[in-house]
Design a protein around this motif. Structure first.
Motif, PDB file in Angstrom:
ATOM      1  N   PRO A  24       0.818  -1.217   0.000  1.00  0.00           N
ATOM      2  CA  PRO A  24       0.000   0.000   0.000  1.00  0.00           C
ATOM      3  C   PRO A  24       0.852   1.268   0.000  1.00  0.00           C
ATOM      4  O   PRO A  24       1.973   1.268   0.525  1.00  0.00           O
ATOM      5  CB  PRO A  24      -0.805  -0.115   1.295  1.00  0.00           C
ATOM      6  N   GLY A  32       2.398   4.445   1.206  1.00  0.00           N
ATOM      7  CA  GLY A  32       2.663   4.861   2.589  1.00  0.00           C
ATOM      8  C   GLY A  32       2.884   3.689   3.522  1.00  0.00           C
ATOM      9  O   GLY A  32       2.939   3.848   4.724  1.00  0.00           O
ATOM     10  N   TYR A  52       6.606  -4.801   7.231  1.00  0.00           N
ATOM     11  CA  TYR A  52       5.384  -5.330   7.801  1.00  0.00           C
ATOM     12  C   TYR A  52       4.474  -5.992   6.776  1.00  0.00           C
ATOM     13  O   TYR A  52       3.414  -6.486   7.110  1.00  0.00           O
ATOM     14  CB  TYR A  52       4.616  -4.228   8.531  1.00  0.00           C
ATOM     15  N   ASP A  90       2.988  -8.748   4.407  1.00  0.00           N
ATOM     16  CA  ASP A  90       3.013 -10.205   4.520  1.00  0.00           C
ATOM     17  C   ASP A  90       3.668 -10.804   3.283  1.00  0.00           C
ATOM     18  O   ASP A  90       3.746 -10.156   2.235  1.00  0.00           O
ATOM     19  CB  ASP A  90       1.603 -10.748   4.700  1.00  0.00           C
ATOM     20  N   THR A  91       4.118 -12.047   3.417  1.00  0.00           N
ATOM     21  CA  THR A  91       4.844 -12.672   2.307  1.00  0.00           C
ATOM     22  C   THR A  91       3.990 -12.764   1.045  1.00  0.00           C
ATOM     23  O   THR A  91       4.500 -12.572  -0.053  1.00  0.00           O
ATOM     24  CB  THR A  91       5.304 -14.089   2.692  1.00  0.00           C
ATOM     25  N   ALA A  92       2.688 -13.061   1.215  1.00  0.00           N
ATOM     26  CA  ALA A  92       1.827 -13.206   0.043  1.00  0.00           C
ATOM     27  C   ALA A  92       1.771 -11.900  -0.748  1.00  0.00           C
ATOM     28  O   ALA A  92       1.953 -11.882  -1.965  1.00  0.00           O
ATOM     29  CB  ALA A  92       0.431 -13.615   0.481  1.00  0.00           C
TER      30      ALA A  92
END
Lengths: 250, 200
Positions: B177, B179, B184, B186-188
């Protein structure tokens, strides 16, 4: 009260308040736990990656009075194979619904946690129907819901080698031909054998099991009724999973 | 006899208490606030409630919420008639409209495939979608269901269903996203962001 660290599987996630999620977790240290993950529906949430549905995470939770709060979470395994296939996703939904429905809250059970985790690893395999039946049976066994498959539940006679048998979900076991009741379900020695084998076999050996489609069908009907009687309500995702398997076959 | 609120006030409290997330105490507070409001405001409030129920219907074409039939988006000939964006709910249309990036048509599924809630493909507006794909000149379908398990599965299901029709089927991009923080993510998300990278 206080913080605790545990491995956890996310069984269920519901929207809660403006940006929170209410999670149902199966944790290694505290059994089934309900927890709030705050702000995870915002796009910039740092917690979001570790609280997704059908994932295995390492979590730091704060014990609350009613609900615990997820303070940190790191995804250990995301089971991405589940996302690539409709049948696998539905099977995962069913596995979670089954766990959520049968497992009582707050009771630590390492074996159950390992079974749940193993379930996620194998439910995308191509002999899925057999896998799901095995998971159902192993879960019932683990939680102490097993029906009596050796003796007639009415007269107590041993049914070893008997050809004519039936299954009574209400009475929780097999019936001999003389004790047959109105609501008993059709059951065969083959289906009975599959049940016992699925209960004992390790998951790695499941593939070697030879079963006929009729045997599997009878087992399915019997298990469905047995789960319904134990739970006193139907499982929502079971009929959908069956429909998807049907569509796949045709 | 114990004193209770006047009948009309009790009725209002009961009505407020029916709303999601509103308990008896909040309902009481809201009802007393209504009592303090000016007559005109109260009438406007009540009018809006009745109006929304009377006027808002589902568009027979795109299944979005609308006060005219067909809805304003379906009527608008300025929009690209060959692009169709598929979303889960009416709120998603507004979210995409706010970007001003997309100028095509929409189709609202009114939900997602969610076996845990007993919702299968036949509970969504998929039949209506297939009718549209046959009747209209759609060339590209953008699958904009939510990027979670249920949304992904719905997208996967639809893409398989529409494949034989020979359309261009696209899925909205997944990524980090604006900003946000890579640490943080996630791996996916991160793996999809890398596989979907583009040249600048």
């Amino acid at each position: 009260m206080g913080l605790y660290r545990t491995e956890a599987l996310v069984l269920r996630s519901r929207k809660y308040a403006e940006t929170d999620s209410l999670l149902t977790l199966l944790t290694q240290k505290r059994g089934k736990v309900k927890a709030i993950a705050k702000g995870v529906r915002k796009s910039k949430s740092s917690l979001r990656g570790g609280v997704q549905l059908f994932t295995h995470n390492e979590m730091l939770l704060y014990e609350g009075r009613n609900l615990d709060i997820v303070t940190q979470s790191q995804c250990l395994e995301a089971f991405t194979t589940v996302q690539d296939d409709m049948a696998a996703m539905t099977a995962a939904c069913y596995w979670c619904e089954l766990l959520d429905s049968f497992v009582p809250e707050g009771e630590k059970d390492i074996r159950l946690f390992m079974l749940a985790l193993a379930g996620f690893h194998i439910l995308a395999l191509d002999y899925q129907e057999l896998v799901m039946r095995a998971l159902e049976i192993k879960l019932l066994f683990q939680l102490g819901y097993m029906p009596d498959l050796v003796h007639c539940v009415s007269c107590g006679r041993s049914l070893q080698g008997e050809q004519q048998i039936a299954f009574s979900a209400r009475r929780g076991g097999v019936l001999c031909a003389t004790c047959l009741e109105g609501d008993a379900l059709a059951f065969t020695p083959e289906a009975l054998k599959i049940w016992q084998q699925l209960q004992q076999l390790e998951f790695s050996k499941l593939k070697r099991l030879k079963v006929t489609s009729s045997g599997l069908h009878i087992l399915d009907e019997v298990l469905e009724k047995f789960l319904l009687v134990q739970l006193e309500r139907p499982l929502k995702s079971r009929p959908i999973l069956k429909e998807i398997w049907q569509a796949k076959k045709s | 006899m114990m004193y209770q609120y006047a009948e009309s006030l009790t009725r209002l409290i009961e009505q407020f208490a029916r709303l999601p997330g509103i308990g008896p105490k909040t309902a009481q507070r809201l009802a007393f606030y209504v009592l303090k409001m000016e007559q005109q405001q109260v009438e406007a409030f009540a009018g809006a409630l009745v109006d929304v129920k009377k006027k808002i219907t589902t568009c027979p074409v795109c299944c979005n919420l609308t006060d005219v039939t067909p809805c304003r988006i379906c009527q608008d000939e300025q929009r690209a008639q060959t692009q169709l964006c598929i979303v889960e709910d009416a709120q998603d249309v507004i979210a995409i409209e706010k970007t001003r990036e997309y100028k095509g048509l929409y189709h609202v599924l009114q939900g997602r495939i969610s076996p845990m809630d007993g919702k299968g493909p036949e509970d969504l507006k998929i039949k209506e979608l297939l009718v549209r794909l046959q009747q209209e000149q759609i060339k590209e379908v953008v699958l904009a269901t939510n990027p979670n398990i249920e949304g992904e599965t719905t997208a996967l299901y639809l893409s398989k269903l529409m494949k034989p029709l020979g359309l261009k089927i696209t899925r909205i991009a997944h990524g980090v996203p604006v900003g946000g923080d890579l640490e943080y993510a996630d791996t996916a998300t991160l793996s999809r962001a890398i596989s979907g990278r583009r040249e600048i």
